[in-house]
Design an enzyme around this catalytic site. Structure first.
Site, mmCIF file in Angstrom:
data_model
loop_
_atom_site.group_PDB
_atom_site.id
_atom_site.type_symbol
_atom_site.label_atom_id
_atom_site.label_comp_id
_atom_site.label_asym_id
_atom_site.label_seq_id
_atom_site.Cartn_x
_atom_site.Cartn_y
_atom_site.Cartn_z
ATOM 1 N N SER A 127 -13.662 3.635 3.113
ATOM 2 C CA SER A 127 -12.372 3.235 2.549
ATOM 3 C C SER A 127 -12.248 1.715 2.524
ATOM 4 C CB SER A 127 -11.214 3.862 3.326
ATOM 5 O OG SER A 127 -11.311 3.541 4.684
ATOM 6 N N ASP A 168 -22.542 0.075 1.885
ATOM 7 C CA ASP A 168 -21.280 0.668 1.431
ATOM 8 C C ASP A 168 -20.740 -0.062 0.199
ATOM 9 O OD1 ASP A 168 -21.724 2.062 3.706
ATOM 10 O OD2 ASP A 168 -20.102 1.170 4.866
ATOM 11 N N SER A 206 0.857 -1.182 0.000
ATOM 12 C CA SER A 206 0.000 0.000 0.000
ATOM 13 C C SER A 206 0.888 1.224 0.000
ATOM 14 C CB SER A 206 -0.871 -0.009 1.261
ATOM 15 O OG SER A 206 -1.339 1.297 1.515
HETATM 16 C C1 GLA Z 1 -21.682 1.943 8.232
HETATM 17 C C2 GLA Z 1 -21.997 0.523 7.750
HETATM 18 C C3 GLA Z 1 -23.183 0.543 6.773
HETATM 19 C C4 GLA Z 1 -24.383 1.293 7.368
HETATM 20 C C5 GLA Z 1 -23.943 2.648 7.932
HETATM 21 C C6 GLA Z 1 -25.051 3.352 8.669
HETATM 22 O O1 GLA Z 1 -21.227 2.716 7.164
HETATM 23 O O2 GLA Z 1 -20.879 -0.034 7.095
HETATM 24 O O3 GLA Z 1 -23.533 -0.790 6.431
HETATM 25 O O4 GLA Z 1 -25.024 0.514 8.342
HETATM 26 O O5 GLA Z 1 -22.842 2.524 8.817
HETATM 27 O O6 GLA Z 1 -26.062 3.732 7.795
#
Ligand code: GLA
Length: 392
Positions: free
Chosen positions: A129, A174, A69
């Site tokens: 990230s 995410d 990295s």
């Molecule tokens: C973090 C988690 C997601 C989601 C958010 C809150 O980013 O990785 O899956 O639960 O919190 O919305």
């Protein structure tokens, strides 16, 4: 860093070879609205950022996999057959976890690889990230191995890597946003079914401004799991009245009015209220955006933050101060925390004529009130994971 810089670093680390180096990029994400809803099976509205994680990758003739990295000093070299045997507690657990999940799907690596990652997302800022690192690894290795997997499947396998290998119990939002994002669009995702569609997110003279509180997200893992458990408890209770309910977010506002007050535990009632109202706000936001009513959308952003602060209790003083200062700027339509909370970032929708003033005034007031220096990123909405073809 540009692609040619990454290439130089790659070559000075790994040397020349007859195999080509290929480059892939996965964005970070910002959630526009629908917070703490994914694991409750409801609607979320995230968008991909224009910055993320770039991966330079090349095949090797032997069976070794080399991880580097440009951001973190830890490096590793493993034999393909040893992958996944021992967790390190280091960043390589994310890409290794992804390779383990790919293997479970029958995608085995035919050779070794050299991988060099370069991240543009501040770690721990709540801009995903880790999802970006997972998804870029999955997408790149599938491309190198000439194997097909849908973007939805890539998101699901990356989430599994995080849940099962890394051991963080996050939802699907995410990885989904990082895999499926599209320029100038947000993603309306129904997390219970993974049905989704792109929603045009064209904000004209308004800009998204992300504010990083630079507050370390100390309690985030334990508090995140606590919220998940509380939601499970609330669901279990409401199921005694509505046995067919699968997820808390399936509860309509009308059903919540009818049964919510039977939840005698006030904390559980508050958590459930947040989920029901936030879920409804996502759909109202999509409607407002389709009418180009950014003022109304901004109002929903504000309501979302206030609910996360008062009912769901995942905000913190630093986030509240930054949001409070943001809302004092006349050109701000809405401002809220984004992501898991307990630190990390805010997102605000600000008129372009006021962005410079916003950064100046919010930054100064935030520092005066918290002793921390905030950082601001004015950003557009970018694409999901893709291969980079030319130096850019
Ligand atoms: C973090 C988690 C997601 C989601 C958010 C809150 O980013 O990785 O899956 O639960 O919190 O919305």
């Amino acid at each position: 860093m540009s692609q040619s810089h990454l290439q130089q670093s790659f070559l000075s680390e790994f040397g020349e070879s007859s195999e080509p180096i290929r480059y892939f990029q996965a964005p970070g994400r910002v959630n526009l609205i629908g917070e703490h809803i994914d694991y409750n099976g409801g609607y979320v509205l995230p968008a991909a950022l224009e910055f993320g994680t770039t991966l330079a990758i090349r095949k090797r003739e032997d069976n070794r996999i080399k991880f580097r990295s440009l951001n973190l000093p830890y490096e590793a070299e493993l034999e393909v057959q040893d992958l996944g045997k021992a967790k390190t507690g280091e960043w390589i657990d994310y890409p290794v976890g992804v390779i383990v999940e790919l293997c479970k799907l029958g995608v085995t690596l035919a050779s070794g690889y050299e991988l060099m990652f370069e991240g543009q997302i501040p770690n721990g800022a709540g801009l995903s990230s880790s999802a970006s690192l997972e998804v870029v690894t999955a997408y790149a290795l599938l491309s190198m191995e000439e194997q097909e997997l849908s973007r939805v499947d890539i998101a699901v396998l990356s989430q599994k890597a995080e849940n099962q290998y890394v051991g963080v119990n996050s939802g699907i939002m995410d990885q989904f946003a990082v895999a499926n994002g599209a320029t100038d669009h947000a993603i309306l995702l129904m997390c219970g079914t993974l049905e989704h569609r792109l929603v045009p997110f064209v904000t004209g003279s308004y800009k998204l401004v992300i504010g990083n509180t630079n507050k370390r997200r100390g309690l985030v893992d334990s508090k995140y799991n606590e919220r998940r458990t509380e939601c499970d408890q609330a669901l279990e209770f409401i199921k005694t009245k509505l046995p067919d309910l699968n997820y808390l977010a399936d509860l309509s506002p009308e059903e919540f009015s009818a049964y919510g007050s039977d939840l005698k535990n006030q904390i559980l009632q508050n958590r459930a209220r947040h989920v029901v109202e936030e879920n409804a706000r996502v759909l109202l936001s999509v409607e407002a955006l389709s009418r180009n009513d950014l003022h109304l959308f901004g109002q929903y952003m504000n309501e979302s933050h206030d609910s996360l602060r008062d009912l769901y209790e995942v905000s913190c003083r630093e986030l509240d101060v930054m949001v409070d200062e943001a809302r004092r700027i006349p050109g701000t339509l809405g401002s809220r925390m984004t992501g898991a909370g307990f630190g990390g970032c805010t997102v605000s929708l600000v008129h372009e004529d006021d962005v410079a003033r916003f950064i100046e005034q919010v930054g100064t007031a935030y520092e005066q009130r918290t002793g921390l220096r905030g950082e601001f990123y004015v950003c557009g909405v970018g694409n999901g994971v893709h291969e980079l073809k030319e130096d850019n």
